[in-house]
Design an enzyme around this catalytic site. Structure first.
Site, PDB file in Angstrom:
ATOM      1  N   ARG A   1      -6.840  69.620  -4.822  1.00  0.00           N
ATOM      2  CA  ARG A   1      -7.018  68.347  -5.994  1.00  0.00           C
ATOM      3  C   ARG A   1      -7.457  67.239  -5.199  1.00  0.00           C
ATOM      4  O   ARG A   1      -6.790  66.912  -4.164  1.00  0.00           O
ATOM      5  CB  ARG A   1      -5.608  68.069  -6.493  1.00  0.00           C
ATOM      6  CG  ARG A   1      -5.578  66.711  -7.125  1.00  0.00           C
ATOM      7  CD  ARG A   1      -6.127  66.616  -8.412  1.00  0.00           C
ATOM      8  NE  ARG A   1      -6.192  65.316  -9.125  1.00  0.00           N
ATOM      9  CZ  ARG A   1      -6.749  65.042 -10.221  1.00  0.00           C
ATOM     10  NH1 ARG A   1      -7.829  65.744 -10.604  1.00  0.00           N
ATOM     11  NH2 ARG A   1      -6.741  63.648 -10.661  1.00  0.00           N
TER      12      ARG A   1
ATOM     13  N   LYS B   1     -17.618  65.865  -9.675  1.00  0.00           N
ATOM     14  CA  LYS B   1     -16.791  66.179  -8.295  1.00  0.00           C
ATOM     15  C   LYS B   1     -17.437  67.394  -7.454  1.00  0.00           C
ATOM     16  O   LYS B   1     -17.490  67.413  -6.449  1.00  0.00           O
ATOM     17  CB  LYS B   1     -15.293  66.134  -8.339  1.00  0.00           C
ATOM     18  CG  LYS B   1     -14.635  64.842  -8.388  1.00  0.00           C
ATOM     19  CD  LYS B   1     -13.244  64.924  -8.528  1.00  0.00           C
ATOM     20  CE  LYS B   1     -12.446  63.690  -8.933  1.00  0.00           C
ATOM     21  NZ  LYS B   1     -11.054  63.933  -8.896  1.00  0.00           N
TER      22      LYS B   1
ATOM     23  N   THR C   1     -14.022  52.230 -21.249  1.00  0.00           N
ATOM     24  CA  THR C   1     -14.186  52.062 -19.797  1.00  0.00           C
ATOM     25  C   THR C   1     -15.530  52.170 -19.089  1.00  0.00           C
ATOM     26  O   THR C   1     -15.492  51.258 -18.029  1.00  0.00           O
ATOM     27  CB  THR C   1     -13.020  53.298 -19.053  1.00  0.00           C
ATOM     28  OG1 THR C   1     -13.086  53.060 -17.995  1.00  0.00           O
ATOM     29  CG2 THR C   1     -13.706  54.628 -19.603  1.00  0.00           C
TER      30      THR C   1
ATOM     31  N   HIS D   1      -7.548  63.445  -5.111  1.00  0.00           N
ATOM     32  CA  HIS D   1      -6.969  62.413  -6.237  1.00  0.00           C
ATOM     33  C   HIS D   1      -7.273  61.309  -5.725  1.00  0.00           C
ATOM     34  O   HIS D   1      -6.856  60.731  -4.701  1.00  0.00           O
ATOM     35  CB  HIS D   1      -5.202  62.760  -6.104  1.00  0.00           C
ATOM     36  CG  HIS D   1      -4.750  61.788  -7.174  1.00  0.00           C
ATOM     37  ND1 HIS D   1      -4.531  62.177  -8.513  1.00  0.00           N
ATOM     38  CD2 HIS D   1      -4.251  60.576  -7.336  1.00  0.00           C
ATOM     39  CE1 HIS D   1      -4.059  61.386  -9.526  1.00  0.00           C
ATOM     40  NE2 HIS D   1      -3.829  60.257  -8.371  1.00  0.00           N
TER      41      HIS D   1
ATOM     42  N   GLU E   1      -6.732  57.161  -5.349  1.00  0.00           N
ATOM     43  CA  GLU E   1      -5.690  56.253  -5.707  1.00  0.00           C
ATOM     44  C   GLU E   1      -5.593  55.685  -6.841  1.00  0.00           C
ATOM     45  O   GLU E   1      -6.805  55.087  -7.465  1.00  0.00           O
ATOM     46  CB  GLU E   1      -5.503  55.407  -4.358  1.00  0.00           C
ATOM     47  CG  GLU E   1      -6.537  54.368  -4.152  1.00  0.00           C
ATOM     48  CD  GLU E   1      -6.137  53.245  -3.049  1.00  0.00           C
ATOM     49  OE1 GLU E   1      -5.022  53.282  -3.030  1.00  0.00           O
ATOM     50  OE2 GLU E   1      -7.042  52.951  -2.641  1.00  0.00           O
TER      51      GLU E   1
ATOM     52  N   ASP F   1     -18.918  54.769 -11.834  1.00  0.00           N
ATOM     53  CA  ASP F   1     -18.279  55.395 -10.815  1.00  0.00           C
ATOM     54  C   ASP F   1     -18.818  55.195  -9.419  1.00  0.00           C
ATOM     55  O   ASP F   1     -20.029  55.726  -9.103  1.00  0.00           O
ATOM     56  CB  ASP F   1     -18.198  56.909 -11.062  1.00  0.00           C
ATOM     57  CG  ASP F   1     -17.223  57.672 -10.143  1.00  0.00           C
ATOM     58  OD1 ASP F   1     -16.815  57.376  -9.258  1.00  0.00           O
ATOM     59  OD2 ASP F   1     -16.944  58.798 -10.752  1.00  0.00           O
TER      60      ASP F   1
ATOM     61  N   ARG G   1     -17.285  55.956  -6.455  1.00  0.00           N
ATOM     62  CA  ARG G   1     -16.683  56.788  -5.507  1.00  0.00           C
ATOM     63  C   ARG G   1     -17.489  57.469  -4.655  1.00  0.00           C
ATOM     64  O   ARG G   1     -18.520  57.958  -4.929  1.00  0.00           O
ATOM     65  CB  ARG G   1     -15.605  57.761  -6.188  1.00  0.00           C
ATOM     66  CG  ARG G   1     -14.237  56.812  -6.829  1.00  0.00           C
ATOM     67  CD  ARG G   1     -13.585  57.817  -7.445  1.00  0.00           C
ATOM     68  NE  ARG G   1     -14.101  58.496  -8.759  1.00  0.00           N
ATOM     69  CZ  ARG G   1     -13.360  59.164  -9.777  1.00  0.00           C
ATOM     70  NH1 ARG G   1     -12.242  59.543  -9.398  1.00  0.00           N
ATOM     71  NH2 ARG G   1     -14.098  59.584 -10.712  1.00  0.00           N
TER      72      ARG G   1
ATOM     73  N   GLU H   1      -9.557  53.191  -5.672  1.00  0.00           N
ATOM     74  CA  GLU H   1      -9.029  52.457  -6.976  1.00  0.00           C
ATOM     75  C   GLU H   1      -9.940  51.984  -7.977  1.00  0.00           C
ATOM     76  O   GLU H   1     -11.126  51.535  -7.554  1.00  0.00           O
ATOM     77  CB  GLU H   1      -8.217  51.086  -6.611  1.00  0.00           C
ATOM     78  CG  GLU H   1      -7.548  50.253  -7.604  1.00  0.00           C
ATOM     79  CD  GLU H   1      -6.171  51.272  -7.755  1.00  0.00           C
ATOM     80  OE1 GLU H   1      -5.667  51.235  -9.043  1.00  0.00           O
ATOM     81  OE2 GLU H   1      -5.453  51.546  -6.775  1.00  0.00           O
ATOM     82  N   GLY H   2      -9.828  52.271  -9.231  1.00  0.00           N
ATOM     83  CA  GLY H   2     -10.743  52.029 -10.467  1.00  0.00           C
ATOM     84  C   GLY H   2     -12.036  52.569 -10.319  1.00  0.00           C
ATOM     85  O   GLY H   2     -13.040  52.107 -10.610  1.00  0.00           O
TER      86      GLY H   2
ATOM     87  N   CYS I   1      -3.651  59.278 -14.724  1.00  0.00           N
ATOM     88  CA  CYS I   1      -3.631  59.663 -13.248  1.00  0.00           C
ATOM     89  C   CYS I   1      -2.463  60.081 -12.636  1.00  0.00           C
ATOM     90  O   CYS I   1      -2.285  60.894 -11.777  1.00  0.00           O
ATOM     91  CB  CYS I   1      -4.358  58.252 -12.475  1.00  0.00           C
ATOM     92  SG  CYS I   1      -6.073  57.874 -13.061  1.00  0.00           S
TER      93      CYS I   1
END
Length: 210
Positions: free
Chosen positions: A54, A159, A119, A56, A58, A131, A133, A97-98, A72
């Site tokens: 996973r 992902k 969102t 994940h 934060e 996004d 990330r 985060e976010g 989450c």
């Protein structure tokens, strides 16, 4: 191809939790300084195939304060329970985060959501990526842990694509869906309908447009 990111491991320590006994190891991203945490267990009833992983991101509001605005915290608890049983690793990714915009901007986005935006729209109204990330560090950590072939505990096909682009083979996607609440149903619908998340419990309830 690898994650192309310098990540440095710390010592492995024992981490007893309400979900079972794990080992924990911090990994420091040499580029961003973010400290990620790998939480692993051998499992008491190992599942078939490659290890369960996973990734994940934060989420202070969900993971710590059990906010109902997202899923989450419940996904994290679900992942720890499954990995305690079947074995694998939760890689807790700091700086995500976010969806990568940070805590202050996340709350600014929440304010826009309370005014009617979804969102995705909230991030766009702030002039921010939907996004932001980066999974290069995550991929490099997995490769250094010997997890080059995994089963990914996630509903997000992006992902999988981004990990595989960094050299990690995702042999299967394992659902990470938790039941919706009144407070997060629109959020989950938006992730399904606008971000292509695999959220089948919401299949019969499309987002209303306009």
């Amino acid at each position: 191809m690898t994650g192309s990111r310098d990540v440095a491991p710390g010592p492995v320590v024992q981490l007893p939790t309400a979900f079972g006994d794990f080992t924990a190891q911090v990994w420091t991203d040499g580029q961003t300084g973010a400290e990620h945490l790998a939480v692993s267990a051998p499992g008491t009833a190992p599942g078939p195939g490659s290890p369960l992983v996973r990734l994940h991101s934060e989420c202070l509001t969900g993971d710590v304060f059990a906010s109902y605005r997202c899923d989450c915290g419940e996904q994290l608890e679900q992942a720890l329970g499954l990995i305690s049983l079947h074995g694998g690793t939760v890689l807790y990714l700091r700086g995500h985060e976010g969806r990568g915009i940070g805590l202050a901007n996340k709350l600014r986005a929440y304010a826009l959501q309370e005014a009617g935006a979804d969102t995705v729209e909230a991030n766009e109204q702030l002039g921010l990526p939907v996004d932001a990330r980066d999974y290069q560090a995550a991929a490099e950590i997995l490769l250094q842990l010997g997890l080059d072939r995994i089963r990914l505990l996630s509903n997000n096909p992006a992902k999988r694509k981004r990990l595989e682009a960094c050299g990690v083979t995702v042999e299967a996607m394992v659902p990470s869906e938790v039941p919706a609440r009144a407070e997060n149903e629109r959020y989950l619908q938006t992730k399904r309908d606008r971000m292509n998340h695999h959220l089948f419990l919401l299949r019969d309830h499309p987002v209303q447009q306009g």
